[in-house]
Scaffold this motif. Sequence first.
Motif, PDB file in Angstrom:
ATOM      1  N   UNK A 101     -43.619  15.349   0.853  1.00 46.40           N
ATOM      2  CA  UNK A 101     -42.397  14.731   1.388  1.00 46.40           C
ATOM      3  C   UNK A 101     -41.935  13.529   0.547  1.00 46.40           C
ATOM      4  N   UNK A 102     -42.905  12.726   0.057  1.00 50.96           N
ATOM      5  CA  UNK A 102     -42.543  11.561  -0.754  1.00 50.96           C
ATOM      6  C   UNK A 102     -41.886  12.004  -2.059  1.00 50.96           C
ATOM      7  N   UNK A 103     -42.508  13.002  -2.728  1.00 52.82           N
ATOM      8  CA  UNK A 103     -41.949  13.504  -3.995  1.00 52.82           C
ATOM      9  C   UNK A 103     -40.556  14.077  -3.761  1.00 52.82           C
ATOM     10  N   UNK A 104     -40.416  14.879  -2.699  1.00 52.70           N
ATOM     11  CA  UNK A 104     -39.134  15.511  -2.400  1.00 52.70           C
ATOM     12  C   UNK A 104     -38.040  14.468  -2.174  1.00 52.70           C
ATOM     13  N   UNK A 105     -38.360  13.449  -1.397  1.00 54.54           N
ATOM     14  CA  UNK A 105     -37.384  12.402  -1.078  1.00 54.54           C
ATOM     15  C   UNK A 105     -37.026  11.572  -2.305  1.00 54.54           C
ATOM     16  N   UNK A 106     -38.077  11.119  -3.009  1.00 55.04           N
ATOM     17  CA  UNK A 106     -37.839  10.247  -4.171  1.00 55.04           C
ATOM     18  C   UNK A 106     -37.122  10.991  -5.296  1.00 55.04           C
ATOM     19  N   UNK A 107     -37.491  12.239  -5.505  1.00 51.52           N
ATOM     20  CA  UNK A 107     -36.881  13.039  -6.566  1.00 51.52           C
ATOM     21  C   UNK A 107     -35.389  13.262  -6.281  1.00 51.52           C
ATOM     22  N   UNK A 108     -35.071  13.629  -5.043  1.00 47.58           N
ATOM     23  CA  UNK A 108     -33.673  13.855  -4.658  1.00 47.58           C
ATOM     24  C   UNK A 108     -32.863  12.558  -4.801  1.00 47.58           C
ATOM     25  N   UNK A 109     -33.487  11.452  -4.449  1.00 46.87           N
ATOM     26  CA  UNK A 109     -32.811  10.161  -4.510  1.00 46.87           C
ATOM     27  C   UNK A 109     -32.502   9.763  -5.963  1.00 46.87           C
ATOM     28  N   UNK A 110     -33.439   9.963  -6.876  1.00 48.59           N
ATOM     29  CA  UNK A 110     -33.264   9.500  -8.251  1.00 48.59           C
ATOM     30  C   UNK A 110     -32.601  10.526  -9.164  1.00 48.59           C
ATOM     31  N   UNK A 111     -32.931  11.793  -8.987  1.00 47.03           N
ATOM     32  CA  UNK A 111     -32.426  12.840  -9.884  1.00 47.03           C
ATOM     33  C   UNK A 111     -31.159  13.480  -9.335  1.00 47.03           C
ATOM     34  N   UNK A 112     -30.991  13.443  -8.024  1.00 52.69           N
ATOM     35  CA  UNK A 112     -29.785  13.982  -7.419  1.00 52.69           C
ATOM     36  C   UNK A 112     -29.861  15.444  -7.050  1.00 52.69           C
ATOM     37  N   UNK A 113     -31.032  16.038  -7.133  1.00 55.73           N
ATOM     38  CA  UNK A 113     -31.217  17.428  -6.740  1.00 55.73           C
ATOM     39  C   UNK A 113     -32.654  17.622  -6.275  1.00 55.73           C
ATOM     40  N   UNK A 114     -32.961  18.793  -5.753  1.00 58.60           N
ATOM     41  CA  UNK A 114     -34.329  19.044  -5.290  1.00 58.60           C
ATOM     42  C   UNK A 114     -35.225  19.391  -6.474  1.00 58.60           C
ATOM     43  N   UNK A 125     -43.775  16.324 -16.777  1.00 55.16           N
ATOM     44  CA  UNK A 125     -44.727  17.396 -16.452  1.00 55.16           C
ATOM     45  C   UNK A 125     -44.000  18.725 -16.269  1.00 55.16           C
ATOM     46  N   UNK A 126     -42.888  18.707 -15.576  1.00 59.14           N
ATOM     47  CA  UNK A 126     -42.113  19.937 -15.358  1.00 59.14           C
ATOM     48  C   UNK A 126     -41.627  20.507 -16.687  1.00 59.14           C
ATOM     49  N   UNK A 127     -41.056  19.660 -17.534  1.00 56.38           N
ATOM     50  CA  UNK A 127     -40.480  20.140 -18.793  1.00 56.38           C
ATOM     51  C   UNK A 127     -41.532  20.731 -19.719  1.00 56.38           C
ATOM     52  N   UNK A 128     -42.727  20.173 -19.706  1.00 57.53           N
ATOM     53  CA  UNK A 128     -43.763  20.651 -20.620  1.00 57.53           C
ATOM     54  C   UNK A 128     -44.607  21.788 -20.035  1.00 57.53           C
ATOM     55  N   UNK A 129     -44.318  22.150 -18.777  1.00 60.70           N
ATOM     56  CA  UNK A 129     -45.113  23.197 -18.129  1.00 60.70           C
ATOM     57  C   UNK A 129     -44.251  24.199 -17.381  1.00 60.70           C
ATOM     58  N   UNK A 130     -43.098  24.507 -17.922  1.00 60.88           N
ATOM     59  CA  UNK A 130     -42.172  25.417 -17.255  1.00 60.88           C
ATOM     60  C   UNK A 130     -42.771  26.797 -17.028  1.00 60.88           C
ATOM     61  N   UNK A 131     -43.699  27.191 -17.892  1.00 63.98           N
ATOM     62  CA  UNK A 131     -44.273  28.535 -17.774  1.00 63.98           C
ATOM     63  C   UNK A 131     -45.273  28.647 -16.621  1.00 63.98           C
ATOM     64  N   UNK A 132     -45.689  27.505 -16.060  1.00 59.46           N
ATOM     65  CA  UNK A 132     -46.661  27.526 -14.951  1.00 59.46           C
ATOM     66  C   UNK A 132     -45.952  27.838 -13.629  1.00 59.46           C
ATOM     67  N   UNK A 133     -46.705  28.306 -12.628  1.00 56.34           N
ATOM     68  CA  UNK A 133     -46.123  28.560 -11.306  1.00 56.34           C
ATOM     69  C   UNK A 133     -45.889  27.248 -10.563  1.00 56.34           C
ATOM     70  N   UNK A 134     -44.865  26.507 -10.977  1.00 61.72           N
ATOM     71  CA  UNK A 134     -44.603  25.184 -10.421  1.00 61.72           C
ATOM     72  C   UNK A 134     -44.054  25.273  -9.001  1.00 61.72           C
ATOM     73  N   UNK A 135     -44.658  24.508  -8.112  1.00 61.15           N
ATOM     74  CA  UNK A 135     -44.180  24.385  -6.736  1.00 61.15           C
ATOM     75  C   UNK A 135     -44.273  22.928  -6.331  1.00 61.15           C
ATOM     76  N   UNK A 136     -43.610  22.586  -5.266  1.00 63.03           N
ATOM     77  CA  UNK A 136     -43.696  21.211  -4.769  1.00 63.03           C
ATOM     78  C   UNK A 136     -45.136  20.872  -4.421  1.00 63.03           C
ATOM     79  N   UNK A 137     -45.874  21.852  -3.870  1.00 63.89           N
ATOM     80  CA  UNK A 137     -47.266  21.627  -3.504  1.00 63.89           C
ATOM     81  C   UNK A 137     -48.130  21.374  -4.734  1.00 63.89           C
ATOM     82  N   UNK A 138     -47.952  22.203  -5.781  1.00 55.07           N
ATOM     83  CA  UNK A 138     -48.790  22.042  -6.981  1.00 55.07           C
ATOM     84  C   UNK A 138     -48.505  20.710  -7.668  1.00 55.07           C
ATOM     85  N   UNK A 139     -47.256  20.267  -7.632  1.00 54.60           N
ATOM     86  CA  UNK A 139     -46.893  18.990  -8.257  1.00 54.60           C
ATOM     87  C   UNK A 139     -47.478  17.832  -7.450  1.00 54.60           C
TER      88      UNK A 139
END
Length: 404
Positions: free
Chosen positions: A331-344, A308-322
């Motif tokens: 909080x779940x997205x933030x935690x899981x994303x950092x755990x699997x991807x290694x960054x915020x 979703x992020x890669x195909x919508x980079x032009x949108x005003x992406x925020x943690x809330x909108x995602x």
Amino acid sequence: MNSSTIDFITKLLSDTLHLNFHYFIAPYPNISAFDQSLRESLEDSETLYRQVQDFLLTMEKNTFYFVTDNYSISYIFFFPFADKQDIVAIGPYFNNPINDDYWHEITENNHLTAADIQNIKGFLFGIPQIDNNLHLISIISNIVSYINKEDITPFSINYHDFSPSSKDHYIYTPKDNFEAYFDAVFDRYKIEKELLSHIRNGDWEKALVEAERFMSSPIEPRLKNTLRDQKSHLTSANTLFRKAVEGNEIHPVYLHEISSKFVHMIELTTSESALHKLYEQMIREYCLLVQNKSRNTYSLSVRKILDYIEFNLNLPLTLKSISEKFNLSAPYISSQFKKEVGTTVIRYINQLRINEAIKLLDSSSMSIQDIAAYVGIPDYNYFTKVFKKERGITPSDYRKDIAK
């Protein structure tokens, strides 16, 4: 001669001319390897190998023996040392192309049936063609000098024909179970399997090695026009490469883009040398696709967020909108994303945007303001801040550097 020297020469000839190099030690119990076991797959194999053994007894030192058999296949034999113990065999290879005249000639000379020809085709098409014997003589002379630096005696050349003296005696008839043909086909598909495995893993260096081996053992051309035939092979390879990387959970959009791109490039290519380069490019780019777009190590929810992020980079992406988009808590997205991807999430978004901005700075004349808006950061000052944080330099200074 030590094994490391043999391995070096074997690899050298294989990589440059696709020729086999065999080193036999008296009394040559494994001499059948010189022809890739061709004669073992013929009806009169004992007679044929006895013929070879008898010929070896007549060989003299300091002589290159260019030998041809009843299939017009060529080999080179010589003693690397003056004691006439060890023997080197190079080949098999053809001096002339395999065409309709060739098939007519060996059919008549060997009294072959249509089934015989069909069985042996796969083996013969795996043999390389060497047009220039003088070039080959120069190469093997250098090999001899490398093997035996002490003996500087020049080599003479002798031509020998293994063909039967009487055309009424047909001893080159394939067995019903033509082993050499099946071995050649088996080896080719084994190499292809290795090639696809390396592409699936994104290892382009190993893939290129296997690709060279695969292309050096060609099968029967499907078309008379060699350019069209090569295009046909590359089209098939494009499909196989796409199928090989599918298991990496790469988004179908990327698979479609790369596959369509190469279909177009194959069609526009006008020379066989350009097709060879395109083949290497295909391997590299499919491997890079695996390295950069593989999602098979991520959970389903994180895979969906990444796409979703890669195909919508032009949108005003925020943690809330995602989080609202996927009905998951921030909080779940933030935690899981950092755990699997290694960054915020935000850092990942910014990295993608800056990478895309750099491509445009490198290749377009768009203003920095327009580039910022294009990648989803319409605030020029914020874009400059993010760019400098990621690259250590402002976008305007970056553009000045690449213009130097």
